[in-house]
Design an enzyme around this catalytic site. Structure first.
Site, PDB file in Angstrom:
ATOM      1  N   HIS A 230      34.840  15.753  25.208  1.00  0.00           N
ATOM      2  CA  HIS A 230      35.793  14.666  25.431  1.00  0.00           C
ATOM      3  C   HIS A 230      37.163  15.289  25.680  1.00  0.00           C
ATOM      4  CE1 HIS A 230      37.942  10.967  23.405  1.00  0.00           C
ATOM      5  NE2 HIS A 230      38.233  11.086  24.694  1.00  0.00           N
TER       6      HIS A 230
ATOM      7  N   SER B  62      31.583  14.229  15.701  1.00  0.00           N
ATOM      8  CA  SER B  62      32.796  14.850  16.250  1.00  0.00           C
ATOM      9  C   SER B  62      33.236  15.998  15.353  1.00  0.00           C
ATOM     10  CB  SER B  62      33.921  13.819  16.333  1.00  0.00           C
ATOM     11  OG  SER B  62      35.151  14.505  16.490  1.00  0.00           O
TER      12      SER B  62
ATOM     13  N   HIS C 189      29.860  16.330  19.617  1.00  0.00           N
ATOM     14  CA  HIS C 189      31.052  15.774  20.269  1.00  0.00           C
ATOM     15  C   HIS C 189      32.239  16.713  20.045  1.00  0.00           C
ATOM     16  CE1 HIS C 189      33.357  12.419  22.006  1.00  0.00           C
ATOM     17  NE2 HIS C 189      34.302  12.740  21.138  1.00  0.00           N
TER      18      HIS C 189
ATOM     19  N   MET D 212      42.091  18.489  22.896  1.00  0.00           N
ATOM     20  CA  MET D 212      43.417  17.836  22.962  1.00  0.00           C
ATOM     21  C   MET D 212      44.478  18.856  23.342  1.00  0.00           C
ATOM     22  SD  MET D 212      43.278  15.528  19.525  1.00  0.00           S
ATOM     23  CE  MET D 212      41.796  14.649  19.026  1.00  0.00           C
TER      24      MET D 212
ATOM     25  N   MET E 168      37.006   4.098  23.581  1.00  0.00           N
ATOM     26  CA  MET E 168      37.837   4.535  22.464  1.00  0.00           C
ATOM     27  C   MET E 168      38.139   3.323  21.585  1.00  0.00           C
ATOM     28  SD  MET E 168      38.193   7.750  22.649  1.00  0.00           S
ATOM     29  CE  MET E 168      39.190   7.794  21.162  1.00  0.00           C
TER      30      MET E 168
ATOM     31  N   MET F 296      40.849  15.127  26.194  1.00  0.00           N
ATOM     32  CA  MET F 296      42.066  14.317  26.053  1.00  0.00           C
ATOM     33  C   MET F 296      43.221  15.197  26.510  1.00  0.00           C
ATOM     34  SD  MET F 296      41.038  12.589  22.433  1.00  0.00           S
ATOM     35  CE  MET F 296      39.764  13.822  22.173  1.00  0.00           C
TER      36      MET F 296
ATOM     37  N   ASP G  61      33.709   5.615  20.200  1.00  0.00           N
ATOM     38  CA  ASP G  61      34.362   6.745  19.533  1.00  0.00           C
ATOM     39  C   ASP G  61      35.595   6.268  18.776  1.00  0.00           C
ATOM     40  OD1 ASP G  61      35.409   9.197  18.824  1.00  0.00           O
ATOM     41  OD2 ASP G  61      35.810   9.867  20.865  1.00  0.00           O
TER      42      ASP G  61
ATOM     43  N   ASP H 245      36.178  17.365  20.775  1.00  0.00           N
ATOM     44  CA  ASP H 245      37.434  16.723  21.155  1.00  0.00           C
ATOM     45  C   ASP H 245      38.456  17.767  21.569  1.00  0.00           C
ATOM     46  OD1 ASP H 245      36.985  13.890  20.708  1.00  0.00           O
ATOM     47  OD2 ASP H 245      36.767  14.404  18.592  1.00  0.00           O
TER      48      ASP H 245
HETATM   49  C1  DX5 Z   1      39.886  10.737  18.398  1.00  0.00           C
HETATM   50  C2  DX5 Z   1      38.615  11.485  18.768  1.00  0.00           C
HETATM   51  C3  DX5 Z   1      37.439  11.072  17.975  1.00  0.00           C
HETATM   52  C4  DX5 Z   1      37.573  11.318  16.487  1.00  0.00           C
HETATM   53  C5  DX5 Z   1      36.692  10.377  15.748  1.00  0.00           C
HETATM   54  O1  DX5 Z   1      40.860  11.037  19.329  1.00  0.00           O
HETATM   55  O2  DX5 Z   1      38.291  11.263  20.129  1.00  0.00           O
HETATM   56  O3  DX5 Z   1      36.268  11.703  18.477  1.00  0.00           O
HETATM   57  O4  DX5 Z   1      37.252  12.626  16.127  1.00  0.00           O
HETATM   58  O5  DX5 Z   1      36.934  10.539  14.384  1.00  0.00           O
HETATM   59  P1  DX5 Z   1      36.568   9.392  13.332  1.00  0.00           P
HETATM   60  O6  DX5 Z   1      35.093   9.149  13.442  1.00  0.00           O
HETATM   61  O7  DX5 Z   1      36.992   9.981  12.039  1.00  0.00           O
HETATM   62  O8  DX5 Z   1      37.355   8.182  13.743  1.00  0.00           O
HETATM   63 ZN    ZN Z   2      36.271  11.954  20.949  1.00  0.00          ZN
END
Ligand code: DX5
Ligand code: ZN
Length: 239
Positions: A84, A26, A51, A55, A155, A86, A193, A53
């Site tokens: 991903h 990620s 990956h 947001m 998650m 969010m 994740d 993320d």
């Molecule tokens: C959290 C993200 C994850 C996050 C994981 O909302 O979806 O992908 O980056 O990070 P670690 O591996 O540090 O928990």
């Molecule tokens: Zn993620």
């Protein structure tokens, strides 16, 4: 993932299954000032996917980046972009992410009252559709969606931030989802994740996961550690 099943029952061996999970680092934990170089570095270090993320500060209490930045990052790796979302109203952004070069587009069904239609639209736009389940969202949310998806993202932390601790009761959900996927007979990636480390990876894979997302566990020591960190997560697990 590759699974080599050595079934030795007929020969008197203990049955042995070797699992090599997909590793999807990620970039939430990467250095945002040089994301292109960071993506190239994890690609060279052995990542299977990247990956990403996304947001929006609304569905989750944090902000990252969107499709225009993803499009600029696309030339830095040929590996699949495992995106991903969010965000609220993910359907509105399908074409922007397709155009930016996303390969897998995962949505949260809690953020979309018409998840079934959105998943079909993601496939129609040329990407693989995925569904993410928050820690409190039960596995049976997928009962009428399994035919539409190529990836389930469990998650194992509440979404929004890297560096949180794995929530152990998600192992039960992973086992439940593995049973549902096998019964369905479709090739669906079961990805986990949040808080994934070399220490808990074996139990996650034994529960039936086939892909691991890791932010802190990959990026923690800077670029010189990426290959070893990925190897530590991937090392073939015998179950
Ligand atoms: C959290 C993200 C994850 C996050 C994981 O909302 O979806 O992908 O980056 O990070 P670690 O591996 O540090 O928990
Ligand atoms: Zn993620």
């Amino acid at each position: 993932m590759t699974v080599h099943a050595l079934r030795g029952r007929a020969f008197g061996f203990t049955p042995l299954t070797m699992i090599s999970p997909l590793i999807s680092p990620s970039i939430l934990s990467a250095d945002f000032a040089c994301l292109g170089e960071e993506i190239a570095a994890i690609d060279t270090a052995g990542a299977d996917m990247i990956h990403v993320d996304v947001m929006d500060g609304h569905y989750v209490p944090n902000l990252t980046f969107g499709a225009p930045i993803l499009k600029k990052l696309r030339p830095h790796s040929k590996k699949p972009f495992d995106v991903h979302l969010m965000i609220s109203n993910p359907a509105a952004y399908i074409h922007a992410f397709a155009d930016a070069g996303a390969d897998i587009l995962t949505i949260h069904p809690e953020a979309d009252p018409h998840a079934h239609r959105t998943l079909q639209a993601i496939r129609a736009a040329g990407m693989k559709p995925g569904i993410a389940l928050n820690p409190s969202t039960p596995a049976n949310w997928l009962d009428f969606l399994l035919d539409e998806i190529d990836l389930i993202l469990v998650m194992s932390v509440n979404p929004g931030f890297g560096g949180q601790s794995f929530i152990p009761n998600q192992l039960e959900k992973i086992r439940d989802l593995r049973t549902r996927i096998n019964a369905k007979g479709r090739d669906i990636i079961l990805e986990v994740d949040g808080g994934v480390t070399p220490e808990n990876a074996p139990s996650i894979l034994q529960a039936g996961a086939t892909s691991l997302v890791a932010g802190s566990a990959v990026f923690k020591d800077g670029p010189s550690g990426y290959a070893d960190n990925i190897k530590a997560l991937r090392r073939d697990q015998t179950i």
